[in-house]
Motif scaffolding. Structure first.
Motif, PDB file in Angstrom:
ATOM      1  N   ARG B  80       0.959  -1.199   0.006  1.00 23.45           N
ATOM      2  CA  ARG B  80      -0.065  -0.191   0.134  1.00 23.45           C
ATOM      3  C   ARG B  80       0.866   1.241   0.094  1.00 23.45           C
ATOM      4  NH1 ARG B  80      -3.529  -1.068   4.801  1.00 23.45           N
ATOM      5  NH2 ARG B  80      -1.180  -2.703   5.269  1.00 23.45           N
ATOM      6  N   ALA B  82       1.629   3.685   2.018  1.00 23.79           N
ATOM      7  CA  ALA B  82       2.424   4.001   3.149  1.00 23.79           C
ATOM      8  C   ALA B  82       2.679   5.466   3.332  1.00 23.79           C
ATOM      9  CB  ALA B  82       3.575   2.788   3.414  1.00 23.79           C
ATOM     10  N   LEU B  83       1.953   6.318   2.748  1.00 27.88           N
ATOM     11  CA  LEU B  83       2.191   7.689   2.860  1.00 27.88           C
ATOM     12  C   LEU B  83       1.856   8.017   4.220  1.00 27.88           C
ATOM     13  CD1 LEU B  83       0.594   8.978  -0.547  1.00 27.88           C
ATOM     14  CD2 LEU B  83       3.007   9.131   0.265  1.00 27.88           C
ATOM     15  N   MET B  84       2.592   8.881   4.943  1.00 31.41           N
ATOM     16  CA  MET B  84       1.991   9.285   6.125  1.00 31.41           C
ATOM     17  C   MET B  84       1.073  10.445   6.137  1.00 31.41           C
ATOM     18  SD  MET B  84       5.734   9.915   7.876  1.00 31.41           S
ATOM     19  CE  MET B  84       6.766   8.172   8.153  1.00 31.41           C
TER      20      MET B  84
END
Lengths: 261, 251
Positions: B80, B82-84
């Motif tokens: 995925r 995995a952006l913050m």
């Protein structure tokens, strides 16, 4: 800050039903007191309570400040302790197994029994209040933080590790920010407990504070003054609750950004 | 010299054998796909490379040196995005540079010109939740590329996208790759994606994974958005066959 103003106006509009239901309850109370002719020594009308607030405003104000001070000092102490321990637990998981049972037991102690003991040991000053506020608020804050760290997406941690980040770097860049929504959830609940705990600690033994006003009013059969102090303490709790909500709005701005897609 | 070489890698996780004698190589500038059924250990293979796992047997060479002794060689793009969610897009993109010790202001200045290339012009200051799935995936790929590592590792990067967005992203990646020629290892279970994007394809068996076939893709690029050559069609069929046969799933 027009966005802030807009948020404020929406929240006013949203709280209209709540304001209305409180108003209806107060009106019913007022009418009941008028019609039944019940003595003000048993059940004072809301109008009389408000009159008491106005008449005793100097006394109430002088006693609100110590309560506020005890609440905020105790809560600040509790927060720094909870944060420090949460970080230690995050880095040394064995600590969690060692400490959590102790904290859970601390939450089972009845405040009615503990408060007089703490006052007995530490006197009528600020210390017992700080300790009691901390006793009530420390564990929920610690749980919120530790659970918050655990909520970090494993993929984000794997990503940071692949970039060469250290354990401390992963904590600072991923685990700590991930815990913020949990932290504010805990903060909102704990701040309301904190006021109640401070007033209870004063009630058990103090020189001043809203708890003392309530105690003296009770001893001199003045339910109207008791209720006046209760109104002030509720207002204080609501103000602190509002302050945490505002803080959350400022810190977690990205959540609103997600909502107005 | 190979950019990446794995020889006789074996791995067990919690007593379960996951990888059994896997050997492969990736040349510099090459696009290599690792194709396998779900749960066959493809992602574990990437985790070995980013050193989240240690192999039980075998060795991994990066640019001729042992993985443990070589400087960081891989930029990793997880399944995925995995952006913050709490970081703006530009601050997500510079994450790897920040970890490398580049000051945020300098890192932002360095990546800003790339936003147009990645189709994210004007979205620098947005939060991930404000972007569509495809845009988020492009941001995640950009975060991977700007680390400037020798090899890009993409772990099913388009798996979570809807079919239309996935096709759009594959076309976009093909075009970008033709320009930039990043050395890339793509893990996927999508046969069509592997054929469309790769120079070579390794096929893994179900767990414990072995390499059961290796194919070179003959077609010229760009391949997406036009009719496949008969060879590519045959290759797709052969890949599907290889994937399905060992599981006995053909009926």
């Amino acid at each position: 800050m027009p966005a802030l103003l807009r948020t404020f106006l929406t929240s006013i509009r949203r709280s209209l039903p709540a304001i209305l239901s409180v108003a209806v309850a107060l009106a019913a109370w007022e009418i009941y007191v008028l019609v039944s002719g019940i003595s003000a020594l048993v059940l004072p009308a809301p109008s009389r309570v408000i009159g008491q607030i106005a008449a005793n405003r100097a006394l109430l104000w002088a006693n609100t400040l110590p309560t506020l001070q005890a609440t905020l000092t105790g809560f600040a102490f509790s927060l720094s302790l909870a944060f420090t321990l949460s970080v230690l637990i995050d880095f040394v998981p064995r600590l969690r197994r060692a400490l959590f049972p102790v904290f859970v037991i601390s939450q089972t102690l009845p405040l009615v029994a503990i408060a007089p003991l703490v006052v007995l040991w530490f006197g009528f000053g600020l210390t017992p209040k700080i300790l009691l506020v901390a006793l009530v608020t420390f564990f929920p804050m610690l749980i919120a933080l530790v659970d918050g760290y655990e909520s970090t997406e494993p993929e984000i941690e794997a990503l940071l590790a692949s970039m060469g980040a250290s354990r401390a770097g992963i904590f600072r860049r991923a685990r700590f920010p991930s815990a913020m929504p949990y932290f504010f959830g805990g903060l909102r609940i704990s701040i309301t407990y904190a006021v109640v705990a401070a007033i209870f600690a004063e009630y058990v033994g103090a020189r001043s504070g809203l708890g003392i006003v309530i105690l003296n009013a009770k001893n001199s059969f003045r339910p109207d003054l008791m209720l006046a102090a209760v109104v002030i303490s509720s207002a204080l709790t609501l103000a602190l609750f509002g302050a945490t909500a505002l803080l959350q709005w400022l810190v977690l701005g990205w959540r609103q950004a997600g909502a107005v897609r | 010299m190979s950019a990446l070489e794995l020889s006789h890698i074996g791995l067990s996780l919690g007593g379960t054998p996951v990888l059994d004698d896997v050997s492969m190589h990736v040349a510099s500038g090459e696009f290599v796909s690792i194709l396998g059924p779900s749960g066959c250990g493809k992602s574990s293979l990437l985790r070995l490379l980013i050193r989240a796992l240690q192999p039980d047997r075998g060795e991994i060479l990066v640019g001729g040196a042992l993985l443990e002794e070589s400087p960081p060689a891989f930029a990793f793009m997880p399944q995925r995005d995995a952006l913050m969610p709490w970081r703006r897009i530009i601050d997500n993109v510079i994450l790897g540079l920040e970890v490398q010790g580049v000051r945020p202001a300098a890192a932002r200045a360095r990546v800003r010109p790339l936003f147009a290339t990645f189709g994210l012009d004007g979205f620098e200051q947005h939060y991930p939740a404000q972007l569509s799935g495809g845009m988020r995936q492009r941001a995640a790929l950009m975060r991977t590329i700007v680390q400037d590592r020798p090899v890009q590792l993409l772990d099913e990067p388009f798996g979570a996208l809807d079919a239309l967005t996935r096709t759009e992203m594959q076309r976009w990646l093909e075009r970008r790759w033709q320009h930039a020629r990043w050395t890339t290892v793509l893990v996927t279970h999508d046969v069509r994606e592997a054929v469309a994007l790769s120079d070579r394809i390794y096929v893994l068996s179900p767990r414990p994974a072995r390499i059961i076939a290796e194919f070179a893709v003959p077609d010229r690029r760009p391949r997406l958005g036009r009719t496949l050559s008969p060879e590519a069609v045959r290759l797709e069929a052969a890949l599907l066959d290889t994937l399905l046969t060992p599981t006995g799933d053909r009926s």
